[in-house]
Design a protein around this motif. Structure first.
Motif, PDB file in Angstrom:
ATOM      1  N   PHE A 125      13.161 -27.646  -1.510  1.00  0.00           N
ATOM      2  CA  PHE A 125      13.768 -28.051  -2.787  1.00  0.00           C
ATOM      3  C   PHE A 125      14.210 -26.839  -3.589  1.00  0.00           C
ATOM      4  N   ALA A 126      15.284 -27.077  -4.366  1.00  0.00           N
ATOM      5  CA  ALA A 126      15.817 -26.001  -5.209  1.00  0.00           C
ATOM      6  C   ALA A 126      14.937 -25.848  -6.442  1.00  0.00           C
ATOM      7  N   ALA A 127      14.624 -24.637  -6.792  1.00  0.00           N
ATOM      8  CA  ALA A 127      13.837 -24.378  -8.017  1.00  0.00           C
ATOM      9  C   ALA A 127      13.922 -22.900  -8.343  1.00  0.00           C
ATOM     10  N   PRO A 128      13.934 -22.595  -9.638  1.00  0.00           N
ATOM     11  CA  PRO A 128      13.861 -21.177  -9.997  1.00  0.00           C
ATOM     12  C   PRO A 128      12.481 -20.660  -9.622  1.00  0.00           C
ATOM     13  N   SER A 129      12.272 -19.385  -9.797  1.00  0.00           N
ATOM     14  CA  SER A 129      11.007 -18.783  -9.395  1.00  0.00           C
ATOM     15  C   SER A 129       9.818 -19.499 -10.061  1.00  0.00           C
ATOM     16  N   LEU A 130       8.888 -20.024  -9.251  1.00  0.00           N
ATOM     17  CA  LEU A 130       7.739 -20.766  -9.782  1.00  0.00           C
ATOM     18  C   LEU A 130       6.513 -19.868  -9.763  1.00  0.00           C
ATOM     19  N   ASP A 131       5.656 -20.119 -10.725  1.00  0.00           N
ATOM     20  CA  ASP A 131       4.439 -19.333 -10.788  1.00  0.00           C
ATOM     21  C   ASP A 131       3.333 -20.128 -10.081  1.00  0.00           C
TER      22      ASP A 131
ATOM     23  N   VAL B 130      -3.862 -23.961  -2.092  1.00  0.00           N
ATOM     24  CA  VAL B 130      -3.063 -24.916  -1.310  1.00  0.00           C
ATOM     25  C   VAL B 130      -2.901 -26.242  -2.061  1.00  0.00           C
ATOM     26  N   ALA B 131      -3.969 -26.678  -2.749  1.00  0.00           N
ATOM     27  CA  ALA B 131      -3.890 -27.961  -3.468  1.00  0.00           C
ATOM     28  C   ALA B 131      -2.799 -27.896  -4.540  1.00  0.00           C
ATOM     29  N   ALA B 132      -2.697 -26.771  -5.232  1.00  0.00           N
ATOM     30  CA  ALA B 132      -1.672 -26.625  -6.276  1.00  0.00           C
ATOM     31  C   ALA B 132      -0.274 -26.625  -5.651  1.00  0.00           C
TER      32      ALA B 132
ATOM     33  N   MET C 101       0.821  -1.225   0.000  1.00  0.00           N
ATOM     34  CA  MET C 101       0.000   0.000   0.000  1.00  0.00           C
ATOM     35  C   MET C 101       0.850   1.268   0.000  1.00  0.00           C
ATOM     36  N   VAL C 102       1.966   1.244   0.716  1.00  0.00           N
ATOM     37  CA  VAL C 102       2.735   2.496   0.806  1.00  0.00           C
ATOM     38  C   VAL C 102       3.916   2.571  -0.157  1.00  0.00           C
ATOM     39  N   LEU C 103       4.475   1.423  -0.519  1.00  0.00           N
ATOM     40  CA  LEU C 103       5.662   1.475  -1.393  1.00  0.00           C
ATOM     41  C   LEU C 103       5.404   0.870  -2.768  1.00  0.00           C
ATOM     42  N   GLY C 104       4.201   0.376  -2.997  1.00  0.00           N
ATOM     43  CA  GLY C 104       3.892  -0.254  -4.281  1.00  0.00           C
ATOM     44  C   GLY C 104       4.435  -1.674  -4.317  1.00  0.00           C
ATOM     45  N   GLU C 105       4.319  -2.320  -5.478  1.00  0.00           N
ATOM     46  CA  GLU C 105       4.815  -3.701  -5.614  1.00  0.00           C
ATOM     47  C   GLU C 105       6.333  -3.697  -5.528  1.00  0.00           C
ATOM     48  N   SER C 106       6.889  -4.411  -4.560  1.00  0.00           N
ATOM     49  CA  SER C 106       8.356  -4.526  -4.533  1.00  0.00           C
ATOM     50  C   SER C 106       8.682  -6.011  -4.610  1.00  0.00           C
ATOM     51  N   PRO C 107       9.293  -6.461  -5.720  1.00  0.00           N
ATOM     52  CA  PRO C 107       9.508  -7.900  -5.893  1.00  0.00           C
ATOM     53  C   PRO C 107      10.410  -8.472  -4.809  1.00  0.00           C
ATOM     54  N   LEU C 108      10.112  -9.714  -4.406  1.00  0.00           N
ATOM     55  CA  LEU C 108      10.950 -10.386  -3.420  1.00  0.00           C
ATOM     56  C   LEU C 108      12.196 -10.899  -4.132  1.00  0.00           C
ATOM     57  N   SER C 109      13.312 -11.007  -3.408  1.00  0.00           N
ATOM     58  CA  SER C 109      14.514 -11.618  -4.006  1.00  0.00           C
ATOM     59  C   SER C 109      14.447 -13.117  -3.752  1.00  0.00           C
ATOM     60  N   HIS C 110      14.207 -13.851  -4.819  1.00  0.00           N
ATOM     61  CA  HIS C 110      14.086 -15.306  -4.698  1.00  0.00           C
ATOM     62  C   HIS C 110      15.474 -15.931  -4.576  1.00  0.00           C
ATOM     63  N   LEU C 111      15.661 -16.776  -3.578  1.00  0.00           N
ATOM     64  CA  LEU C 111      16.994 -17.346  -3.337  1.00  0.00           C
ATOM     65  C   LEU C 111      17.153 -18.752  -3.915  1.00  0.00           C
ATOM     66  N   GLY C 112      16.243 -19.129  -4.806  1.00  0.00           N
ATOM     67  CA  GLY C 112      16.441 -20.376  -5.557  1.00  0.00           C
ATOM     68  C   GLY C 112      15.916 -21.628  -4.875  1.00  0.00           C
ATOM     69  N   ALA C 113      15.058 -21.485  -3.871  1.00  0.00           N
ATOM     70  CA  ALA C 113      14.509 -22.689  -3.222  1.00  0.00           C
ATOM     71  C   ALA C 113      13.106 -22.409  -2.698  1.00  0.00           C
ATOM     72  N   TYR C 114      12.374 -23.504  -2.446  1.00  0.00           N
ATOM     73  CA  TYR C 114      11.045 -23.421  -1.836  1.00  0.00           C
ATOM     74  C   TYR C 114      11.034 -24.288  -0.601  1.00  0.00           C
TER      75      TYR C 114
END
Ligand SMILES: Cc1cc2nc3c(=O)[nH]c(=O)nc-3n(C[C@H](O)[C@H](O)[C@H](O)COP(=O)(O)OP(=O)(O)OC[C@H]3O[C@@H](n4cnc5c(N)ncnc54)[C@H](O)[C@@H]3O)c2cc1C
Length: 389
Positions: free
Chosen positions: A221-227, A233-235, A165-178
């Protein structure tokens, strides 16, 4: 002078901890939490270094220590379940002095109970709009009537709505794992023990305090950014299943338990890095401002220390700048440490696992294993203490 009114969004760790300090200074504090009650789900978290000093100053260190997980052992296993090595948990986790390992909900409960008297907690509601003006912030809620506050604090975690709300969309830095984590029956019958199993690009861990109570299982597990849809939750469970199916040891049973788990957590191993933590009368705290990623084991400590520092400065003429000035170097150190740990947490290929296995096997017999571990964990202790309170 009229009393300043502060709204804190989020009753996790940072929110109630800040409420504690602001109430002490005479602020009128409201905490709004989206969940209908204090969130019971969770995992174990660490309070280290400077953060233990904060708990001491709050008078809550003893209560936290009384709720310590008391984890005794970490065991590494092969795919057939036979142990590779078992080592004392305190040694491997580098626990020092008054450090505490505690279930997140126990800490959250201790902080909430210490502030319930004199702080207004509103559960099951959330901020929908913030209009920041010269005389205050007009806040619109999902359920409650609109109200005006002198300051608003976003302590609403990694996916902070306040931040958006105050800073707009700020992307997270993905560190290569989930990472996913959920409760299961204690299939291993373990007590105050954590069991770990490595596969290329994957880590399975399970821990329990009591053989008769549920265990927590983590699948990373290691993975690039997943969509994926954060509400589906099921997905998310499907993604975890795809990553761990056929991986040996007890993973098949864990996946079956995951399907039934109602406290399933899944998220990317991500950091929040922002050039500034405030805008006008609104300021961010804890994971919302600077999540160091779960792999760092430092998020809870940053939240407690940040609450202490902001609690001293909020309301001063240059308060947000002072908060940021004092916290930045400490936060930067912990973000750097988090990036390193995220790389190490999930092993790469077979060679990396073989190297790790060899290290664990030989460490057991090393005459100076304490010094070896101390050297490996030196960056963690440095980060945990990188602020003078
Ligand atoms: C799997 C995992 C393992 C971890 N392990 C460790 C560890 O070993 N050691 C460690 O120190 N840290 C660990 N952490 C991190 C730690 O839990 C967080 O860094 C810490 O809880 C930060 O506290 P917080 O109060 O900023 O955020 P949170 O604890 O996330 O609390 C945010 C609160 O805000 C609420 N909220 C969200 N959106 C809204 C909204 N729109 N309106 C109102 N309320 C809202 C949430 O329901 C929640 O109660 C781990 C995290 C994860 C996910």
């Amino acid at each position: 002078m009229t009393t300043s009114r502060v709204l804190i969004s989020g009753a996790g760790v940072a929110g109630p901890a800040l409420a504690f300090w602001l109430r002490k200074r005479g602020f009128e504090v409201t905490v709004v939490e989206r969940a209908p009650a204090l969130r019971e789900a969770g995992y174990k978290v660490d309070v280290r270094g400077a953060a233990t000093e904060v708990l001491r100053r709050m008078g809550l260190l003893e209560a936290a220590q009384a709720a310590d997980t008391g984890m005794r052992r970490i065991t590494y296993v092969k795919s057939d379940g036979r142990p590779i090595a078992a080592l004392p948990a305190d040694l491997l986790m580098g626990r020092r002095g008054d450090d505490v390992e505690i279930m997140r909900w126990d800490l959250s409960r201790i902080l909430h109970d210490a502030t319930a008297d004199g702080v207004e907690y509103v559960f099951g509601d959330a901020v929908t709009k913030l209009a920041d003006g010269p005389d205050g912030v007009d806040v619109t809620f999902e359920r409650g009537a609109p109200r005006r506050f002198d300051y608003v604090v976003g302590a609403d975690g990694l996916h902070s709505a306040t931040r958006r709300m105050v800073l707009g969309e700020s992307p997270l830095s993905h560190l290569g794992a989930y990472i996913s984590i959920f409760s299961t029956p204690n299939l291993l019958g373990i007590e105050r023990e954590e069991v770990m199993y490595f596969r290329p690009g994957r880590l399975v861990f399970a821990y329990a305090m009591d053989p008769h109570q549920d265990a927590r299982v983590g699948l990373a597990f290691a993975a690039p950014s997943l969509d994926f849809d954060r509400r589906d939750v099921a997905a998310q469970k499907r993604l975890v299943r795809e990553a761990f199916e056929g991986q040996g040891w007890r993973t098949g049973e864990f996946l079956a338990a995951m399907d039934k788990a109602d406290d399933f957590y899944f998220d990317s191993m991500s950091q929040v890095e922002l050039p500034s933590w405030s805008s006008g009368r609104v300021v961010l705290l804890g994971d919302a401002a600077h999540c160091p990623a779960p792999a760092s084991g430092q998020g809870t400590s940053l939240a407690l220390v940040g609450a202490y520092v902001l609690g001293r400065h909020l309301g001063e003429a240059d308060g947000f700048a002072a908060y940021e000035r004092e916290m930045r170097p400490y936060v930067e150190k912990n973000l750097a440490f988090g990036r390193k740990m995220a790389k190490d947490m999930v092993p790469g290929g077979r060679l990396a696992i073989a190297f790790r296995t060899y290290g664990m096997r030989t460490l057991k017999y090393h005459p100076r294993k304490e010094q070896v571990i101390d050297k490996i964990l030196a960056p963690m202790h440095e980060a945990a203490n990188a602020i003078a309170l």
